[in-house]
Design an enzyme around this catalytic site. Structure first.
Site, PDB file in Angstrom:
ATOM      1  N   HIS A 182     128.829 -42.192  -2.880  1.00 50.64           N
ATOM      2  CA  HIS A 182     129.151 -43.110  -2.111  1.00 50.64           C
ATOM      3  C   HIS A 182     127.756 -44.734  -1.933  1.00 50.64           C
ATOM      4  O   HIS A 182     126.991 -44.691  -2.600  1.00 50.64           O
ATOM      5  CB  HIS A 182     128.958 -42.667  -0.649  1.00 50.64           C
ATOM      6  N   GLU A 220     126.445 -46.460  -0.063  1.00 50.12           N
ATOM      7  CA  GLU A 220     125.434 -46.368   0.507  1.00 50.12           C
ATOM      8  C   GLU A 220     124.218 -45.468  -0.137  1.00 50.12           C
ATOM      9  O   GLU A 220     123.173 -46.346  -0.209  1.00 50.12           O
ATOM     10  CB  GLU A 220     125.072 -45.724   1.670  1.00 50.12           C
ATOM     11  N   CYS A 230     130.133 -42.092   6.724  1.00 50.26           N
ATOM     12  CA  CYS A 230     131.044 -41.048   6.476  1.00 50.26           C
ATOM     13  C   CYS A 230     129.630 -39.639   6.836  1.00 50.26           C
ATOM     14  O   CYS A 230     128.243 -40.070   6.959  1.00 50.26           O
ATOM     15  CB  CYS A 230     130.902 -40.079   5.345  1.00 50.26           C
ATOM     16  N   CYS A 268     126.258 -39.353   3.974  1.00 47.96           N
ATOM     17  CA  CYS A 268     125.842 -40.517   4.233  1.00 47.96           C
ATOM     18  C   CYS A 268     124.550 -41.052   5.277  1.00 47.96           C
ATOM     19  O   CYS A 268     123.631 -42.035   4.837  1.00 47.96           O
ATOM     20  CB  CYS A 268     126.772 -41.992   4.092  1.00 47.96           C
ATOM     21  N   THR A 326     167.220 -46.726 -12.857  1.00 45.66           N
ATOM     22  CA  THR A 326     166.364 -46.713 -14.306  1.00 45.66           C
ATOM     23  C   THR A 326     166.072 -47.204 -15.401  1.00 45.66           C
ATOM     24  O   THR A 326     166.174 -47.160 -15.914  1.00 45.66           O
ATOM     25  CB  THR A 326     165.456 -47.407 -12.957  1.00 45.66           C
ATOM     26  N   ARG A 346     150.211 -50.002 -19.715  1.00 49.48           N
ATOM     27  CA  ARG A 346     149.775 -50.443 -21.294  1.00 49.48           C
ATOM     28  C   ARG A 346     149.825 -51.742 -21.640  1.00 49.48           C
ATOM     29  O   ARG A 346     148.615 -52.365 -22.709  1.00 49.48           O
ATOM     30  CB  ARG A 346     150.698 -50.098 -21.754  1.00 49.48           C
ATOM     31  N   GLU A 362     159.555 -49.268  -8.066  1.00 47.74           N
ATOM     32  CA  GLU A 362     159.965 -50.475  -9.022  1.00 47.74           C
ATOM     33  C   GLU A 362     161.688 -50.396  -9.551  1.00 47.74           C
ATOM     34  O   GLU A 362     161.771 -50.353 -10.527  1.00 47.74           O
ATOM     35  CB  GLU A 362     159.483 -50.881 -10.386  1.00 47.74           C
ATOM     36  N   GLY A 401     165.470 -49.756  -8.473  1.00 45.66           N
ATOM     37  CA  GLY A 401     167.211 -51.358  -9.336  1.00 45.66           C
ATOM     38  C   GLY A 401     167.442 -51.453  -7.357  1.00 45.66           C
ATOM     39  O   GLY A 401     166.389 -51.086  -6.268  1.00 45.66           O
ATOM     40  N   THR A 452     168.144 -48.533  -5.004  1.00 42.36           N
ATOM     41  CA  THR A 452     166.468 -47.869  -4.536  1.00 42.36           C
ATOM     42  C   THR A 452     165.745 -48.231  -3.406  1.00 42.36           C
ATOM     43  O   THR A 452     165.582 -48.347  -2.341  1.00 42.36           O
ATOM     44  CB  THR A 452     165.646 -47.530  -5.826  1.00 42.36           C
TER      45      THR A 452
END
Length: 340
Positions: free
Chosen positions: A51, A53, A78, A87, A201, A212, A284, A286, A289
């Site tokens: 973590h 810390e 935490c 931590c 889609t 990519r 993402e 159409g 959706t």
């Protein structure tokens, strides 16, 4: 107080560099200050790693300075054993007396326990410094734990005259937005836990739904396909990332990176994603959706690229009013963003 703000901003800055890398953990940055000088800092890099810390404390060469130092962290430390030890134990071990915190942790495993543990050991604990900014940094984490659903981003591109796609042959790629907007879309993908589209889609465009064009982890790919219409040769079945099909079939796992999950209505979709520990999803799909989410008022951010050419005919976009949106440029496109 002025120094508190400066050092908390630094915590936010170093934490934000890891966006997309820490799921299901939050974004956390930590700064250690001795006599108004930063002597150590660190961030949480990825799930299962140390973590923030711990990394900050480990970066301090002279550990004797820690007992007279202040530790700044944008999220409550935490106080439970998970992939790593608490931590709070390390902070107490090195007798760091002044702890300045941005946000309380909404995770039920922490939620005030870290603060109380530190106070019980005599630490001076201050919280709420730049809280709005710290909460915003972890808006995905906070939405998941407080609302019991993923953080939802609706994203699409539309033509100047309001069409989301032209009339075209199936699996014929047509770009409404430019290259800069496409690259930015891929940057957003790497920042989110998952990406969701409707089956139409997949049928029309056969997208890969990967990052990519930029360096980064591919999101989990989710396809809303109630009637099992997805073509078997779709790019979505590649091994580039895990794929989840939301269908009316029985629950099943077909392969290591592909599973089918049963759903009946919008609420059950979000419940399924919550159970799978999916903290954020970028939609993402159409128009159909996207409108499902808009009509159910299930969104946290809307991002729309608007091209500078007309299509005249095609499939209309969701048709929202951009009056309250922030408008910027993305290459030759206009970018409209609205965050709740």
């Amino acid at each position: 107080m002025e120094y508190d703000i400066i050092y908390m901003k630094r915590c936010i800055e170093i934490a934000s560099k890891e966006i997309g890398n820490t799921y299901p953990n939050p974004l956390v940055g930590c700064v250690i200050v001795h006599e108004n000088k930063i002597i150590g800092e660190g961030s949480h890099k990825k799930y299962g790693d140390k973590h923030a810390e711990v990394n900050a404390i480990n970066s301090v060469d002279n550990k004797d300075l820690l007992r007279n130092s202040s530790l700044y962290v944008n999220l409550e430390p935490c106080n439970h054993f998970g992939k790593t030890p608490p931590c709070t134990d390390l902070i107490i071990k090195y007798k760091i007396q002044n702890i300045i915190i941005g946000s309380r942790d909404p995770n039920s495993l922490v939620e005030g326990g870290g603060v109380e543990r530190l106070k019980s050991k005599g630490c001076n604990v201050k919280y709420g410094v730049l809280q709005d900014e710290c909460d915003c940094l972890n808006k995905r984490f906070f939405t998941y734990h407080k609302l019991k659903r993923p953080y939802i981003i609706l994203k699409w591109a539309e033509s100047k005259d309001g069409f989301i796609t032209p009339i075209k042959s199936q699996r014929e790629v047509f770009k409404i937005s430019g290259d800069e907007s496409l690259k930015l879309s891929h940057t957003w993908r790497k920042e989110e836990n998952s990406i969701l589209v409707g089956v139409q889609t997949i049928i029309d465009d056969d997208p890969k739904l990967t990052t990519r064009l930029v360096k980064g982890k591919n999101p989990i790919r989710i396809v809303l396909d109630p009637n099992c219409r997805i073509p078997i040769n779709s790019n979505i079945f590649s091994k580039d990332s895990e794929t989840i099909i939301l269908s009316k079939n029985e629950n099943s796992e077909i392969s290591e990176n592909l599973r089918i999950i049963n759903f009946e209505k919008m609420e059950s979709i979000l419940n399924s994603l919550y159970d799978l520990k999916v903290q954020s999803v970028i939609i993402e799909g159409g128009t159909k959706t996207i409108k499902n989410f808009l009509d159910n008022d299930l969104w946290d951010s809307i991002r729309v690229f608007k091209g500078n050419t007309d299509l005249v005919k095609g499939i209309k976009s969701p048709g929202i009013d951009f009056i309250d949106f922030k408008k910027t440029k993305s290459g030759n496109d206009s970018l409209y963003i609205l965050d709740r």
